[in-house]
Design a protein around this motif. Structure first.
Motif, short mmCIF file in Angstrom:
data_model
loop_
_atom_site.label_atom_id
_atom_site.label_comp_id
_atom_site.label_asym_id
_atom_site.label_seq_id
_atom_site.Cartn_x
_atom_site.Cartn_y
_atom_site.Cartn_z
N LYS A 3 55.89 -20.09 32.28
CA LYS A 3 56.36 -21.32 32.92
C LYS A 3 57.46 -20.93 33.89
N VAL A 4 57.38 -21.45 35.11
CA VAL A 4 58.34 -21.09 36.14
C VAL A 4 58.91 -22.32 36.82
N MET A 5 60.06 -22.12 37.47
CA MET A 5 60.65 -23.14 38.33
C MET A 5 60.97 -22.46 39.65
N ILE A 6 60.50 -23.03 40.73
CA ILE A 6 60.75 -22.50 42.07
C ILE A 6 61.49 -23.59 42.84
N ARG A 7 62.69 -23.28 43.32
CA ARG A 7 63.47 -24.26 44.08
C ARG A 7 63.56 -23.77 45.52
N VAL A 8 63.27 -24.65 46.45
CA VAL A 8 63.31 -24.30 47.86
C VAL A 8 64.28 -25.20 48.59
N ASP A 9 64.80 -24.71 49.69
CA ASP A 9 65.84 -25.42 50.44
C ASP A 9 65.23 -26.27 51.54
N ASP A 10 64.40 -27.22 51.13
CA ASP A 10 63.72 -28.08 52.10
C ASP A 10 62.94 -29.13 51.32
N GLU A 11 62.58 -30.21 51.98
CA GLU A 11 61.66 -31.18 51.39
C GLU A 11 60.26 -30.75 51.81
N VAL A 12 59.44 -30.40 50.84
CA VAL A 12 58.10 -29.86 51.10
C VAL A 12 57.12 -31.02 51.22
N SER A 13 56.27 -30.96 52.24
CA SER A 13 55.31 -32.04 52.50
C SER A 13 54.23 -32.10 51.42
N ASP A 14 53.61 -33.27 51.28
CA ASP A 14 52.51 -33.44 50.34
C ASP A 14 51.35 -32.51 50.69
N VAL A 38 52.13 -20.38 35.67
CA VAL A 38 51.35 -19.45 36.49
C VAL A 38 50.70 -18.45 35.54
N VAL A 39 49.52 -18.01 35.88
CA VAL A 39 48.74 -17.13 35.01
C VAL A 39 49.39 -15.76 34.88
N ASP A 40 49.87 -15.23 36.01
CA ASP A 40 50.44 -13.89 35.99
C ASP A 40 51.36 -13.70 37.18
N GLN A 41 51.93 -12.50 37.27
CA GLN A 41 52.86 -12.17 38.35
C GLN A 41 52.18 -12.28 39.72
N GLU A 42 50.92 -11.94 39.79
CA GLU A 42 50.17 -12.01 41.05
C GLU A 42 50.08 -13.45 41.56
N GLU A 43 49.82 -14.40 40.66
CA GLU A 43 49.76 -15.80 41.08
C GLU A 43 51.13 -16.29 41.54
N LEU A 44 52.18 -15.93 40.80
CA LEU A 44 53.54 -16.31 41.19
C LEU A 44 53.87 -15.75 42.57
N GLN A 45 53.55 -14.49 42.81
CA GLN A 45 53.81 -13.88 44.11
C GLN A 45 53.03 -14.58 45.21
N TYR A 50 53.12 -17.77 50.01
CA TYR A 50 52.62 -18.92 50.77
C TYR A 50 53.79 -19.77 51.28
N LEU A 51 54.73 -20.07 50.40
CA LEU A 51 55.89 -20.87 50.81
C LEU A 51 56.66 -20.16 51.92
N ALA A 52 56.88 -18.86 51.76
CA ALA A 52 57.61 -18.10 52.77
C ALA A 52 56.85 -18.09 54.10
N SER A 53 55.53 -17.97 54.05
CA SER A 53 54.73 -17.95 55.28
C SER A 53 54.78 -19.29 56.01
N MET A 54 55.08 -20.36 55.28
CA MET A 54 55.20 -21.68 55.89
C MET A 54 56.62 -21.96 56.37
N GLY A 55 57.51 -20.95 56.26
CA GLY A 55 58.87 -21.08 56.75
C GLY A 55 59.81 -21.76 55.79
#
Length: 66
Positions: A3-14, A38-45, A50-55
């Motif tokens: 179980k993970v929590m990912i916090r980003v510095d933006d409001e992410v669109s639907d 997430v199933v494993d480290q690969e899915e988390l990465q 993906y988030l990073a590639s979207m800026g």
């Protein structure tokens, strides 16, 4: 599975969030938190990449003890 929590510095669109239907989002003070499993480290990465590639700036990535 972890179980993970990912916090980003933006409001992410639907539209962007639709890439992660298994994660629950909440928005607070122009930050979005995604929480779920997430199933494993690969899915988390994959989510992080993906988030990073979207800026999207990632603030935290935490593993939540079960």
């Amino acid at each position: 599975m972890a179980k993970v929590m990912i916090r980003v510095d933006d409001e992410v669109s639907d539209e962007l969030l639709s890439a992660f239907p298994h994660l629950v989002s909440s928005v607070s003070h122009v930050q979005t938190t995604l929480t779920g499993t997430v199933v494993d480290q690969e899915e988390l990465q994959g989510v992080i990449n993906y988030l990073a590639s979207m800026g999207v700036t990632i603030v935290d990535v935490l593993t939540i003890p079960e």
